[in-house]
Scaffold this motif. Sequence first.
Motif, PDB file in Angstrom:
ATOM      1  N   GLU A 205      15.076  -4.561  -9.263  1.00 26.72           N
ATOM      2  CA  GLU A 205      14.794  -3.374  -8.452  1.00 26.72           C
ATOM      3  C   GLU A 205      13.490  -3.526  -7.679  1.00 26.72           C
ATOM      4  O   GLU A 205      13.361  -3.050  -6.566  1.00 26.72           O
ATOM      5  CB  GLU A 205      14.720  -2.138  -9.361  1.00 26.72           C
ATOM      6  CG  GLU A 205      16.086  -1.506  -9.557  1.00 26.72           C
ATOM      7  CD  GLU A 205      16.124  -0.634 -10.791  1.00 26.72           C
ATOM      8  OE1 GLU A 205      15.104   0.020 -11.078  1.00 26.72           O
ATOM      9  OE2 GLU A 205      17.165  -0.649 -11.479  1.00 26.72           O
ATOM     10  N   TRP A 206      12.547  -4.206  -8.281  1.00 29.48           N
ATOM     11  CA  TRP A 206      11.225  -4.334  -7.667  1.00 29.48           C
ATOM     12  C   TRP A 206      11.210  -5.354  -6.527  1.00 29.48           C
ATOM     13  O   TRP A 206      10.574  -5.160  -5.492  1.00 29.48           O
ATOM     14  CB  TRP A 206      10.226  -4.746  -8.755  1.00 29.48           C
ATOM     15  CG  TRP A 206       8.911  -5.233  -8.227  1.00 29.48           C
ATOM     16  CD1 TRP A 206       8.522  -6.526  -8.117  1.00 29.48           C
ATOM     17  CD2 TRP A 206       7.858  -4.453  -7.701  1.00 29.48           C
ATOM     18  NE1 TRP A 206       7.275  -6.608  -7.571  1.00 29.48           N
ATOM     19  CE2 TRP A 206       6.837  -5.331  -7.297  1.00 29.48           C
ATOM     20  CE3 TRP A 206       7.664  -3.066  -7.523  1.00 29.48           C
ATOM     21  CZ2 TRP A 206       5.639  -4.882  -6.735  1.00 29.48           C
ATOM     22  CZ3 TRP A 206       6.468  -2.636  -6.952  1.00 29.48           C
ATOM     23  CH2 TRP A 206       5.480  -3.538  -6.573  1.00 29.48           C
ATOM     24  N   MET A 207      11.937  -6.439  -6.722  1.00 34.11           N
ATOM     25  CA  MET A 207      11.774  -7.604  -5.845  1.00 34.11           C
ATOM     26  C   MET A 207      12.049  -7.339  -4.359  1.00 34.11           C
ATOM     27  O   MET A 207      11.282  -7.789  -3.506  1.00 34.11           O
ATOM     28  CB  MET A 207      12.652  -8.751  -6.378  1.00 34.11           C
ATOM     29  CG  MET A 207      12.366 -10.093  -5.753  1.00 34.11           C
ATOM     30  SD  MET A 207      10.677 -10.649  -6.082  1.00 34.11           S
ATOM     31  CE  MET A 207      10.495 -11.886  -4.831  1.00 34.11           C
ATOM     32  N   PRO A 208      13.140  -6.592  -3.992  1.00 34.81           N
ATOM     33  CA  PRO A 208      13.360  -6.374  -2.544  1.00 34.81           C
ATOM     34  C   PRO A 208      12.167  -5.709  -1.866  1.00 34.81           C
ATOM     35  O   PRO A 208      11.834  -6.030  -0.719  1.00 34.81           O
ATOM     36  CB  PRO A 208      14.586  -5.456  -2.516  1.00 34.81           C
ATOM     37  CG  PRO A 208      15.305  -5.757  -3.779  1.00 34.81           C
ATOM     38  CD  PRO A 208      14.246  -6.033  -4.796  1.00 34.81           C
ATOM     39  N   LYS A 209      11.482  -4.806  -2.602  1.00 36.31           N
ATOM     40  CA  LYS A 209      10.303  -4.164  -2.004  1.00 36.31           C
ATOM     41  C   LYS A 209       9.203  -5.199  -1.776  1.00 36.31           C
ATOM     42  O   LYS A 209       8.511  -5.186  -0.765  1.00 36.31           O
ATOM     43  CB  LYS A 209       9.784  -3.056  -2.926  1.00 36.31           C
ATOM     44  CG  LYS A 209      10.688  -1.852  -2.956  1.00 36.31           C
ATOM     45  CD  LYS A 209      10.123  -0.791  -3.911  1.00 36.31           C
ATOM     46  CE  LYS A 209      11.243  -0.115  -4.674  1.00 36.31           C
ATOM     47  NZ  LYS A 209      11.042  -0.035  -6.105  1.00 36.31           N
ATOM     48  N   ALA A 210       9.076  -6.097  -2.741  1.00 39.39           N
ATOM     49  CA  ALA A 210       8.055  -7.141  -2.608  1.00 39.39           C
ATOM     50  C   ALA A 210       8.363  -8.031  -1.399  1.00 39.39           C
ATOM     51  O   ALA A 210       7.466  -8.403  -0.646  1.00 39.39           O
ATOM     52  CB  ALA A 210       7.992  -7.972  -3.881  1.00 39.39           C
ATOM     53  N   ILE A 211       9.650  -8.332  -1.202  1.00 41.06           N
ATOM     54  CA  ILE A 211       9.998  -9.182  -0.053  1.00 41.06           C
ATOM     55  C   ILE A 211       9.692  -8.441   1.247  1.00 41.06           C
ATOM     56  O   ILE A 211       9.238  -9.045   2.223  1.00 41.06           O
ATOM     57  CB  ILE A 211      11.473  -9.620  -0.134  1.00 41.06           C
ATOM     58  CG1 ILE A 211      11.724 -10.412  -1.420  1.00 41.06           C
ATOM     59  CG2 ILE A 211      11.842 -10.490   1.065  1.00 41.06           C
ATOM     60  CD1 ILE A 211      13.166 -10.759  -1.693  1.00 41.06           C
ATOM     61  N   ASP A 212       9.904  -7.112   1.258  1.00 38.73           N
ATOM     62  CA  ASP A 212       9.500  -6.322   2.433  1.00 38.73           C
ATOM     63  C   ASP A 212       7.995  -6.482   2.686  1.00 38.73           C
ATOM     64  O   ASP A 212       7.559  -6.608   3.832  1.00 38.73           O
ATOM     65  CB  ASP A 212       9.828  -4.841   2.229  1.00 38.73           C
ATOM     66  CG  ASP A 212      11.331  -4.594   2.220  1.00 38.73           C
ATOM     67  OD1 ASP A 212      12.068  -5.484   2.701  1.00 38.73           O
ATOM     68  OD2 ASP A 212      11.761  -3.538   1.732  1.00 38.73           O
ATOM     69  N   ASP A 213       7.233  -6.477   1.602  1.00 41.97           N
ATOM     70  CA  ASP A 213       5.779  -6.669   1.734  1.00 41.97           C
ATOM     71  C   ASP A 213       5.465  -8.002   2.410  1.00 41.97           C
ATOM     72  O   ASP A 213       4.627  -8.078   3.307  1.00 41.97           O
ATOM     73  CB  ASP A 213       5.113  -6.673   0.350  1.00 41.97           C
ATOM     74  CG  ASP A 213       4.939  -5.282  -0.209  1.00 41.97           C
ATOM     75  OD1 ASP A 213       5.233  -4.329   0.533  1.00 41.97           O
ATOM     76  OD2 ASP A 213       4.509  -5.158  -1.367  1.00 41.97           O
ATOM     77  N   TYR A 214       6.141  -9.055   1.951  1.00 42.05           N
ATOM     78  CA  TYR A 214       5.859 -10.381   2.520  1.00 42.05           C
ATOM     79  C   TYR A 214       6.151 -10.376   4.019  1.00 42.05           C
ATOM     80  O   TYR A 214       5.387 -10.907   4.822  1.00 42.05           O
ATOM     81  CB  TYR A 214       6.711 -11.489   1.886  1.00 42.05           C
ATOM     82  CG  TYR A 214       6.729 -11.530   0.384  1.00 42.05           C
ATOM     83  CD1 TYR A 214       5.651 -11.086  -0.359  1.00 42.05           C
ATOM     84  CD2 TYR A 214       7.834 -12.031  -0.289  1.00 42.05           C
ATOM     85  CE1 TYR A 214       5.687 -11.123  -1.739  1.00 42.05           C
ATOM     86  CE2 TYR A 214       7.877 -12.079  -1.668  1.00 42.05           C
ATOM     87  CZ  TYR A 214       6.795 -11.609  -2.389  1.00 42.05           C
ATOM     88  OH  TYR A 214       6.842 -11.639  -3.743  1.00 42.05           O
ATOM     89  N   GLU A 215       7.295  -9.771   4.353  1.00 41.75           N
ATOM     90  CA  GLU A 215       7.664  -9.767   5.770  1.00 41.75           C
ATOM     91  C   GLU A 215       6.687  -8.939   6.583  1.00 41.75           C
ATOM     92  O   GLU A 215       6.361  -9.281   7.719  1.00 41.75           O
ATOM     93  CB  GLU A 215       9.089  -9.239   5.928  1.00 41.75           C
ATOM     94  CG  GLU A 215      10.118 -10.254   5.491  1.00 41.75           C
ATOM     95  CD  GLU A 215      11.325 -10.275   6.390  1.00 41.75           C
ATOM     96  OE1 GLU A 215      11.282 -10.979   7.427  1.00 41.75           O
ATOM     97  OE2 GLU A 215      12.307  -9.572   6.070  1.00 41.75           O
ATOM     98  N   ALA A 216       6.208  -7.845   5.968  1.00 36.36           N
ATOM     99  CA  ALA A 216       5.224  -7.024   6.680  1.00 36.36           C
ATOM    100  C   ALA A 216       3.948  -7.824   6.922  1.00 36.36           C
ATOM    101  O   ALA A 216       3.278  -7.654   7.941  1.00 36.36           O
ATOM    102  CB  ALA A 216       4.920  -5.769   5.858  1.00 36.36           C
ATOM    103  N   LEU A 217       3.622  -8.700   5.973  1.00 35.97           N
ATOM    104  CA  LEU A 217       2.400  -9.486   6.129  1.00 35.97           C
ATOM    105  C   LEU A 217       2.547 -10.574   7.185  1.00 35.97           C
ATOM    106  O   LEU A 217       1.607 -10.915   7.882  1.00 35.97           O
ATOM    107  CB  LEU A 217       2.044 -10.151   4.792  1.00 35.97           C
ATOM    108  CG  LEU A 217       1.249  -9.321   3.802  1.00 35.97           C
ATOM    109  CD1 LEU A 217       1.261  -9.991   2.442  1.00 35.97           C
ATOM    110  CD2 LEU A 217      -0.179  -9.166   4.287  1.00 35.97           C
TER     111      LEU A 217
END
Lengths: 422, 181
Positions: A205-217
């Motif tokens: 559940e957590w990981m897709p949000k983290a990947i969004d973070d990476y893309e935002a960066l």
Amino acid sequence: MAILERPAIYEGTRIPSPIPTVLQVPDELREGGDILQVNFGPNHPSTHGVLRLIVDLNGEEVVGLEAVIGYLHTGFEKNMEQKTWWKAITYPERIDYVAFQNNEYVFVAAIEKLLGLDIPPKAVWMRTLLNELNRLHSHLVWLGTSGLELGAISMFWYAFREREQILDLFELVTGYRMHTRYFQAGGLAEDVPRGFYPECRKFVEWMPKAIDDYEALLSRNEIWLERTKGIGLLSAEDAIALGQSGPVLRASGVDWDLRKAEPYLAYDQVDFDVPVYPNGDVYDRYKVHIDEMRQSVRIVAQCLDVLEGLEGEPWIVDDRKIVLPPREELHTSMESLIHHFKIVTEGYRVPEGEVYVAIEAPRGEMGCYVVSDGGPRPWRVKFRGTSFVALEATATCMSNALVADLIAIVGSLDTVMGEVDR
Amino acid sequence: MSWEHVPGYVSEKEAHGEQTVVVEPGQLVEAALHLRDEEGFSFLSDISATDYLGWGQKGVAGYIGTATGRDLNRPAAQGFQILPELKPKRFSMSYHLLALRPGAPRLRLQVWVEDGEPVPSVVEVWPTADWHEREAYDLMGIRIEGHPNLARILMDDDWEGHPLRKDYPIGGEPVRFSSEE
């Protein structure tokens, strides 16, 4: 395979001739006498280990390049010939120490192919799940270190935050954070421990949000785009000729993934997409990695759904000549004790033959060629190191590159030197 | 499917669901070109050299000094243990080919050579063979002919011997301890 329909990345071939892996300084430049030869590595923070590049520079432009490898050669293949099959399983994990679970699987799969074993469903699904978690781990290490090399230091901390969670999951299942030796010929070493599924769900559940973070960066970061777009071009034809696989091949517009083309484990029963990008540059390799992480999370979630329904099922085949007997039997059964002793000391025998098994590891096609003479030790083990092959493309990708691009290009090929040198 | 039309064809085998076709070393390049252009094997996955010195016998380096050794002819050895099938020559070179099309057909192209017998280079056919052939030369001492840059790749340039050969002892290399001058 389908190569995406679009204008070619570049016309003709850029593979240097006559040596495909060495970029030679053009004669007209060499005569000018203004070429500076620089040793890049073997000890340099941006070489992903101990890679040495002999670079010829004309000002800031890279005009010649030769990769020198072997600094980390430890003779894994020779060592494995001295060990029983059972004990040799610990070696492949250490070859590519970032994709340990995939490497362990490819060797175990080769043993099982020679033995002709059928693996219980629980082991198949758990292996699929762990291979995908390991792919996420590997891509995160790649993303973190590549970002770091191009100045995106915060990317490194974000990527290693999630990597830590994955290693915690590995520790929960296997007792080790890396180099788990959790796959045995025939299945898994132990049952999946209680509490793993809920923990893994939290991660999914957590990981897709983290990947969004990476893309935002990164995805809209001006510096990142400047330094990756249009850099390190590799056409589909050149990538195939140079034996490239995995994200590098898919970023050159070739729709090829062994999980789809030659399904193993449970990959024909899960739903996922293969990301393909058409430009063959560093940026597209980054995009393939990011998209693959999203797909891996999808696969992990589907594996969990199935595994939760397999509670109490066997996790390893019931073949006492190959698999260690259950621990509790050793106190009551003489035969179990004998078999346990024989397997540990002498090892099991694997029928004579030769096999080549290939899987889609995080870096592409990881192959394992195994020859058995019917004895308890492998006669020959040879790994197709994905990184070994990826490095062969450095010279081709380097046309019209500047020194700064060199870092980005070598990083984008995603090499692990342990696997290159073996 | 039969592979008899491959140039230099010697024999073929199917085992464990894998196809192997053996060709004459002298016609390896023709066979490779045929397989790449006519059969679509555009992707060379891997080249593996194997040393079969002492295959099925005892006393081979690699078995010396290990706990049990391996002697199939020993009186107390399991009677039903069969000797492995003998090999035509000492070294095999296996070229693992892949066709990038549905079904992912694979083929093992194999040549057999004695020590010192040349194997033609396939770098012109599949550029990726460059490092694989250098590795076969470096670790196994296969004489590759026509390679544009046949140098050692994993071992030091001045290394003696080819470590993956069966007659190369393990633990035999000299080590200088850090306390020594």
